[in-house]
Design an enzyme around this catalytic site. Structure first.
Site, short mmCIF file in Angstrom:
data_model
loop_
_atom_site.label_atom_id
_atom_site.label_comp_id
_atom_site.label_asym_id
_atom_site.label_seq_id
_atom_site.Cartn_x
_atom_site.Cartn_y
_atom_site.Cartn_z
N CYS A 129 0.80 -1.23 0.00
CA CYS A 129 0.00 0.00 0.00
C CYS A 129 0.83 1.28 0.00
CB CYS A 129 -0.95 0.00 1.19
SG CYS A 129 -0.18 -0.57 2.70
N HIS A 242 -3.14 5.96 4.84
CA HIS A 242 -1.71 6.16 5.07
C HIS A 242 -1.32 7.54 4.53
CE1 HIS A 242 -1.47 2.06 6.22
NE2 HIS A 242 -0.64 1.59 5.31
C1 11C Z 1 1.00 -2.06 6.47
N1 11C Z 1 1.63 -2.05 4.14
O1 11C Z 1 0.44 -0.97 6.42
C2 11C Z 1 1.31 -2.87 5.25
C3 11C Z 1 0.30 -3.93 5.05
O2 11C Z 1 3.10 -6.23 1.97
O3 11C Z 1 1.02 -6.01 1.47
C4 11C Z 1 0.43 -4.74 3.78
C5 11C Z 1 1.63 -5.62 3.71
C6 11C Z 1 1.92 -5.98 2.29
O4 11C Z 1 1.39 -2.57 7.50
#
Ligand code: 11C
Length: 341
Positions: A129, A242
């Site tokens: 993400c 995010h």
């Molecule tokens: C998080 N990006 O916010 C991560 C979740 O490799 O798809 C997803 C983890 C991934 O912790």
């Protein structure tokens, strides 16, 4: 023509968003099969006003499935995605299991959609993400002026960790407001009223796996191994969305105004950059529950002649995961060759 769709990890946070987005976008579903681990099998999940039964992935026969959307983690993807692909499905996997496999394209719908055509394993990987939203914003700048280096600090919401983390933030916040001590089960330290400089697992080089994904996935998706990426991933007490502070150095000089104009025309991007009246995007006011990648605070770096700073916010569950997966499925259908969905 409608196709048979399987959603693997249907009871998870991303699975839930996948179902909502398939419905919202009118994805042409003939038959929809919902799959999860044995633990969740037997539950019912809503799709288009109907309650559908969740089936056990381990015993499910994928024959007849055209598109399988996986969001169940790397171990499940490694074990089951090849089985679905062998039965003729195109698998779109949200985990990191195949992201560095040269036989599996890693695709952001707005950035490198052409890459999905070459998928010898029948699997397409959905990026992480934080990489996803960063590249929707940076790809137009890279194409116009070439990006030499990216310095990124993320402010990642707890939904990225999953349902348990959403519950932990809620529980800790409510508990602490009632003078109870925080119990930490998902994160190693208290997340309520705190920020944690840690996402994923620590690697030998001192960075975390979440930080290294930003390095490797960026280079792969932009097709340029010379791009330098330095990342700090931070978890913040936000439920959805995010945020990222980006500092980039371009090969050619790009003014803030030029960058703003490029981004105003960029697919998937919405520029919100009238900062004096509070015109900057945030996770809560803009991103959460919405599709675009929002960009604001676009300005020239005072310390570097070809430096730009930007603030980028998106819904990590939608554009960061489920929405991109559905967009990729749409691209697969649009480019159907008759043998595979
Ligand atoms: C998080 N990006 O916010 C991560 C979740 O490799 O798809 C997803 C983890 C991934 O912790």
């Amino acid at each position: 023509n409608p196709v048979n769709v399987a959603v693997v990890g249907a009871t998870g946070v991303v699975g839930e968003a996948l179902l909502a987005i398939l419905h919202e976008r009118g994805f042409p579903v003939a038959q929809l099969r919902l799959l999860a681990s044995e633990r969740s099998a037997g539950e019912r999940v809503e799709f288009a006003g109907r309650k559908l039964l969740v089936e056990d992935l381990a015993t499910f026969d994928p024959e007849g499935i055209d598109v399988a959307l996986f969001s169940a983690g790397s171990d499940v993807a490694r074990e089951h995605a090849p089985r679905f692909a062998a039965a003729g499905a195109t698998v779109i996997d949200n985990s990191s299991a195949f992201r560095d496999d040269p036989q599996v394209p890693l695709v952001v719908a707005e950035v490198n959609p052409g890459a999905i055509a070459d998928r010898p394993r029948g699997i397409i990987a959905n990026p992480n993400c934080s990489t996803m939203q960063m590249l929707v914003a940076l790809a137009p700048i890279h194409r116009a002026a070439g990006i030499e280096r990216i310095n990124v600090a993320t402010y990642q919401s707890v939904s990225g960790t999953g349902r348990g983390a959403l519950e932990e933030l809620g529980r800790q916040t409510a508990g602490m407001l009632n003078f109870r001590e925080a119990k930490c089960e998902v994160y190693p330290v208290q997340i309520a009223f705190n920020v944690i400089p840690h996402g994923g697992d620590f690697c030998d080089n001192g960075y975390t796996t979440e930080e290294m994904k930003l390095v490797h996935e960026t280079r792969r998706i932009l097709g340029d191994d010379s791009i330098g990426v330095n990342a700090t991933v931070v978890r913040v007490p936000v439920f959805y969305g995010h945020s990222e502070a980006l500092h980039i150095e371009t090969r050619e000089k790009l003014t803030a105004r030029q960058a703003r104009e490029l981004l105003q025309d960029a697919p998937g991007v919405e520029v919100v950059d009238e900062p004096r009246g509070g015109g900057y995007p945030t996770a809560v006011t803009h991103a959460s529950g919405h599709d675009p990648v929002y960009v604001g605070r676009i300005r020239e770096d005072l310390s570097h002649p070809r430096g730009l700073s930007l603030w980028v916010v998106a819904d990590n569950i939608r554009k960061g995961a489920a929405l991109n997966a559905v967009q990729l499925a749409e691209l697969v259908l649009a480019g159907r060759d008759g043998t595979r969905a």
